[in-house]
Scaffold this motif. Structure first.
Motif, PDB file in Angstrom:
ATOM      1  N   ARG A 271     -13.271  97.998  83.728  1.00  0.00           N
ATOM      2  CA  ARG A 271     -13.291  97.173  82.515  1.00  0.00           C
ATOM      3  C   ARG A 271     -14.212  95.998  82.797  1.00  0.00           C
ATOM      4  O   ARG A 271     -13.811  95.047  83.479  1.00  0.00           O
ATOM      5  N   GLY A 272     -15.432  96.076  82.349  1.00  0.00           N
ATOM      6  CA  GLY A 272     -16.395  95.026  82.623  1.00  0.00           C
ATOM      7  C   GLY A 272     -16.651  94.909  84.110  1.00  0.00           C
ATOM      8  O   GLY A 272     -17.065  95.861  84.756  1.00  0.00           O
ATOM      9  N   LYS A 273     -16.359  93.739  84.660  1.00  0.00           N
ATOM     10  CA  LYS A 273     -16.599  93.484  86.077  1.00  0.00           C
ATOM     11  C   LYS A 273     -15.378  93.774  86.952  1.00  0.00           C
ATOM     12  O   LYS A 273     -15.411  93.568  88.155  1.00  0.00           O
ATOM     13  N   VAL A 274     -14.295  94.253  86.357  1.00  0.00           N
ATOM     14  CA  VAL A 274     -13.086  94.581  87.112  1.00  0.00           C
ATOM     15  C   VAL A 274     -12.986  96.100  87.246  1.00  0.00           C
ATOM     16  O   VAL A 274     -13.015  96.819  86.252  1.00  0.00           O
ATOM     17  N   TRP A 275     -12.889  96.549  88.476  1.00  0.00           N
ATOM     18  CA  TRP A 275     -12.836  97.983  88.785  1.00  0.00           C
ATOM     19  C   TRP A 275     -11.585  98.296  89.583  1.00  0.00           C
ATOM     20  O   TRP A 275     -11.149  97.496  90.398  1.00  0.00           O
ATOM     21  N   ARG A 276     -11.056  99.490  89.381  1.00  0.00           N
ATOM     22  CA  ARG A 276      -9.940 100.000  90.190  1.00  0.00           C
ATOM     23  C   ARG A 276     -10.454 101.251  90.907  1.00  0.00           C
ATOM     24  O   ARG A 276     -11.092 102.112  90.291  1.00  0.00           O
TER      25      ARG A 276
ATOM     26  N   GLU B 151      -5.407 102.273  97.351  1.00  0.00           N
ATOM     27  CA  GLU B 151      -5.919 102.003  96.006  1.00  0.00           C
ATOM     28  C   GLU B 151      -6.108 100.503  95.925  1.00  0.00           C
ATOM     29  O   GLU B 151      -5.314  99.741  96.492  1.00  0.00           O
ATOM     30  N   PHE B 152      -7.160 100.071  95.251  1.00  0.00           N
ATOM     31  CA  PHE B 152      -7.392  98.635  95.171  1.00  0.00           C
ATOM     32  C   PHE B 152      -8.185  98.285  93.924  1.00  0.00           C
ATOM     33  O   PHE B 152      -8.840  99.129  93.321  1.00  0.00           O
ATOM     34  N   THR B 153      -8.051  97.029  93.544  1.00  0.00           N
ATOM     35  CA  THR B 153      -8.760  96.480  92.398  1.00  0.00           C
ATOM     36  C   THR B 153      -9.677  95.385  92.910  1.00  0.00           C
ATOM     37  O   THR B 153      -9.299  94.617  93.800  1.00  0.00           O
TER      38      THR B 153
END
Length: 147
Positions: free
Chosen positions: A112-117, A133-135
């Motif tokens: 989502r935009g500049k936030v990745w999982r 797993e990380f964000t």
């Protein structure tokens, strides 16, 4: 393939904290595979552990995160720094030793935009040695403040 010179142009990390030597596969927005050649010359082996050198698990997760940052940057995300927001489901299965070639396998779960999982798996040969797993967030903002 992305070589070390391109990685240095992509990531802000530098020795002794750069944990990726090359990227051998990259599908923008989807996945990447990086390589870390683990040598006895790594500075962390002096203290972890003398006489029984083992790569710290948190540095394996950091290496996964750095490959994730390369994936995000090479997928068109603007910014110059990647910050962890969360780490979940981290598991360490086998020790990583000097002489091992660490394969860092990343898959994008959500963006989502500049936030990745991401989901990440580290392997030596056919053996999974760690997974998580990380964000993370890509930003231009430096997190430096006076305390």
């Amino acid at each position: 393939m992305i070589n070390i010179m391109e990685i240095l142009k992509t990531l802000p990390h530098r020795y002794p904290f750069l944990m990726v030597d090359k990227v051998i596969e990259l599908v923008p927005g989807e996945s990447a595979v990086g390589i870390k050649n683990v040598t006895i010359n790594e500075p962390f082996f002096q203290g972890h552990f003398p006489g029984n050198p083992v790569m710290p698990g948190v540095l394996i997760v950091e290496a996964l995160a750095q490959v994730s940052g390369i994936l995000a940057f090479k997928s068109g995300v603007e910014g110059n720094t990647v910050y962890f927001m969360s780490i979940e489901k981290a598991k360490f299965r086998k020790p990583v030793l000097p002489g091992d070639t660490l394969q860092l396998i990343i898959k994008s779960i959500q963006k989502r935009g500049k936030v990745w999982r991401f989901s990440g798996r580290a392997a030596v040969g056919d053996n999974t040695v760690a997974e998580a797993e990380f964000t993370a967030m890509v930003t231009d903002v430096a997190v430096v403040e006076e305390r």
